[in-house]
Scaffold this active site. Structure first.
Site, PDB file in Angstrom:
ATOM      1  N   SER A 209       0.967  -1.140  -0.064  1.00  0.00           N
ATOM      2  CA  SER A 209       0.066   0.222  -0.116  1.00  0.00           C
ATOM      3  C   SER A 209       0.912   1.293   0.009  1.00  0.00           C
ATOM      4  O   SER A 209       1.774   1.330  -0.816  1.00  0.00           O
ATOM      5  CB  SER A 209      -0.969  -0.025   1.202  1.00  0.00           C
ATOM      6  OG  SER A 209      -2.025   1.071   1.042  1.00  0.00           O
ATOM      7  N   HIS A 236      -2.597  -1.276  -3.427  1.00  0.00           N
ATOM      8  CA  HIS A 236      -3.757  -0.157  -3.213  1.00  0.00           C
ATOM      9  C   HIS A 236      -3.596   0.982  -4.241  1.00  0.00           C
ATOM     10  O   HIS A 236      -2.744   1.955  -4.018  1.00  0.00           O
ATOM     11  CB  HIS A 236      -3.955   0.123  -1.963  1.00  0.00           C
ATOM     12  CG  HIS A 236      -4.085  -0.980  -0.969  1.00  0.00           C
ATOM     13  ND1 HIS A 236      -3.877  -0.687   0.461  1.00  0.00           N
ATOM     14  CD2 HIS A 236      -4.506  -2.311  -1.172  1.00  0.00           C
ATOM     15  CE1 HIS A 236      -4.293  -1.734   1.237  1.00  0.00           C
ATOM     16  NE2 HIS A 236      -4.463  -2.791   0.254  1.00  0.00           N
ATOM     17  N   ASP A 331      -4.302  -4.679   6.014  1.00  0.00           N
ATOM     18  CA  ASP A 331      -4.482  -5.337   5.055  1.00  0.00           C
ATOM     19  C   ASP A 331      -3.446  -6.496   4.854  1.00  0.00           C
ATOM     20  O   ASP A 331      -2.335  -6.154   4.540  1.00  0.00           O
ATOM     21  CB  ASP A 331      -4.869  -4.724   3.605  1.00  0.00           C
ATOM     22  CG  ASP A 331      -5.492  -5.553   2.475  1.00  0.00           C
ATOM     23  OD1 ASP A 331      -6.471  -6.572   2.868  1.00  0.00           O
ATOM     24  OD2 ASP A 331      -5.462  -4.986   1.470  1.00  0.00           O
TER      25      ASP A 331
END
Length: 388
Positions: A209, A236, A331
């Site tokens: 991310s 992401h 995540d």
């Protein structure tokens, strides 16, 4: 001490709106504003901010050139504000490569209609980058590599519900020899890399991310074309950005890299980047194909590392290497538990080389990281495997 912020935008509306949002938090101090890139460089040198919010498209001197000038003369954490067009995506990725740390979506309608969500994201990102600047201030350089990534959805439902469609979650018992404090004690130097055994696997899945684009551009180019496994990448990013980013990676790497499409057949020496706004899993009953589908709106991240990890655990069992790189949030932690439950291996990037330590730390604290590795060690291990 408050995080010192310089707001740069040629739009009076956005300069005022960003300043208003940030002033609501006492941990943040607005030290100045600028309306173009040239003023931004001058103000950065004079005011020495911790964080700069930077418009992508500006007159006199655009965001890319401003980032280059700031990172050369007064380096700090730069948060790019970008519209979701292909041109803005390309420009933003170039700014990230020049040294910007992160970016957020810039959409006047969204900023008005979802004011509270946008405000929370802006404040959170500025504070994280401000803290990062205090602990790891960037050094002056004419050409810094990028450190960036994406905008998670403002929704709060996690991907755990999808992850749980695979076998039961693993316990949070630490993997052998792995500390749970979040610090790296297992990485460093060629001697260490030579002692780490590359696990037996059929596929490598990498999740990232904030800071991910820079990290991926650091490790992927070193992988030789003869790498023996397919690689799935879950970064992401919005849809517009993933297509441009895949093209950018493909241009600098020896392996072939593309934005994943539904039904893609996985090949060794190829990497497949999950499209923004969608989820990427292995096709049920076909471990050599991927399924790409629009994400459930209840899932926070689109794409989600948890979702892809969970699918990998279900389809490939113990034959997966899951790697969690820099990023905000957690995540990947639930999916990493499932990988360990199935007998697969999990690596996590160490704190010292992360832009944001959130995702790797969550995996480490869950006790499922087999190795905590510096970014260059991860790249070297992948390179070595491809050369065998």
């Amino acid at each position: 001490m408050a995080v010192r912020v310089l707001v740069v935008d040629d739009s009076v509306f956005f300069r005022n709106r960003i300043s208003q949002i940030l002033r609501q938090d006492r941990r943040i101090q607005i030290v100045g504003t600028a309306k173009n890139g040239r003023e931004a460089i001058q103000q950065a040198v004079q005011l020495n901010p911790d964080v700069i919010t930077m418009d992508v498209e500006m007159p006199v001197l655009n965001g890319i050139e401003a980032v280059k000038g700031i990172m050369k003369d007064a380096p700090c954490q730069i948060l790019m504000l970008s519209s979701l067009t292909r041109r803005s995506a390309r420009v933003t990725l170039e700014a990230l490569e020049a040294g910007a740390a992160d970016y957020l979506e810039k959409d006047a309608k969204l900023w008005i209609e979802k004011e509270s969500d946008v405000s929370a994201q802006v404040v959170e990102r500025v504070l994280l980058l401000g803290n990062r600047h205090r602990s790891h201030p960037p050094r002056k350089s004419a050409s810094l590599s990028s450190r960036a990534d994406s905008v998670p959805s403002s929704r709060t439902t996690s991907a755990a519900s999808l992850a749980r469609q695979t076998p039961p979650k693993a316990t949070s018992r630490p993997a052998a020899g792995v500390p749970v404090s979040g610090s790296s004690t297992t990485s460093g130097g060629h001697d260490f890399v030579n002692k780490v055994s590359f696990p037996t696997c059929k596929v490598v899945v990498i999740g990232s991310s904030t800071g991910g684009p820079a990290a991926l551009q650091d490790i992927l180019p070193s992988i030789p074309a003869g790498f023996p496994y397919p690689i799935l990448l879950v970064q992401h990013m919005p849809k517009t950005f993933t297509s441009v980013f895949a093209q950018r990676l493909n241009g600098i790497c020896q392996i072939n890299i593309k934005e994943a499409e539904d039904g893609d057949v996985l090949k060794p020496g190829h990497a497949y980047l999950a499209p923004g706004g969608s989820q990427m899993i292995f096709e049920p009953g076909r471990g050599d194909r991927v399924k790409v589908f629009p994400s459930d709106e209840r899932v926070t991240y689109k794409p989600s590392v948890d979702v892809t990890f969970a699918s990998a655990a279900k389809i490939h069992s113990k034959h997966v290497l899951g790697i969690v790189l820099t990023g905000m949030g957690a995540d990947g932690a639930e999916g990493a538990k499932l990988l360990k439950q199935a007998g697969s291996s999990v690596w996590a990037q160490d704190q010292s080389t992360c832009t944001i330590f959130g995702m790797p730390k969550a995996v480490i604290n869950a006790g499922v990281a087999d190795h905590i590795l510096k970014l260059n060690d991860i790249g070297q291990l992948l390179k070595n495997k491809g050369g065998r």
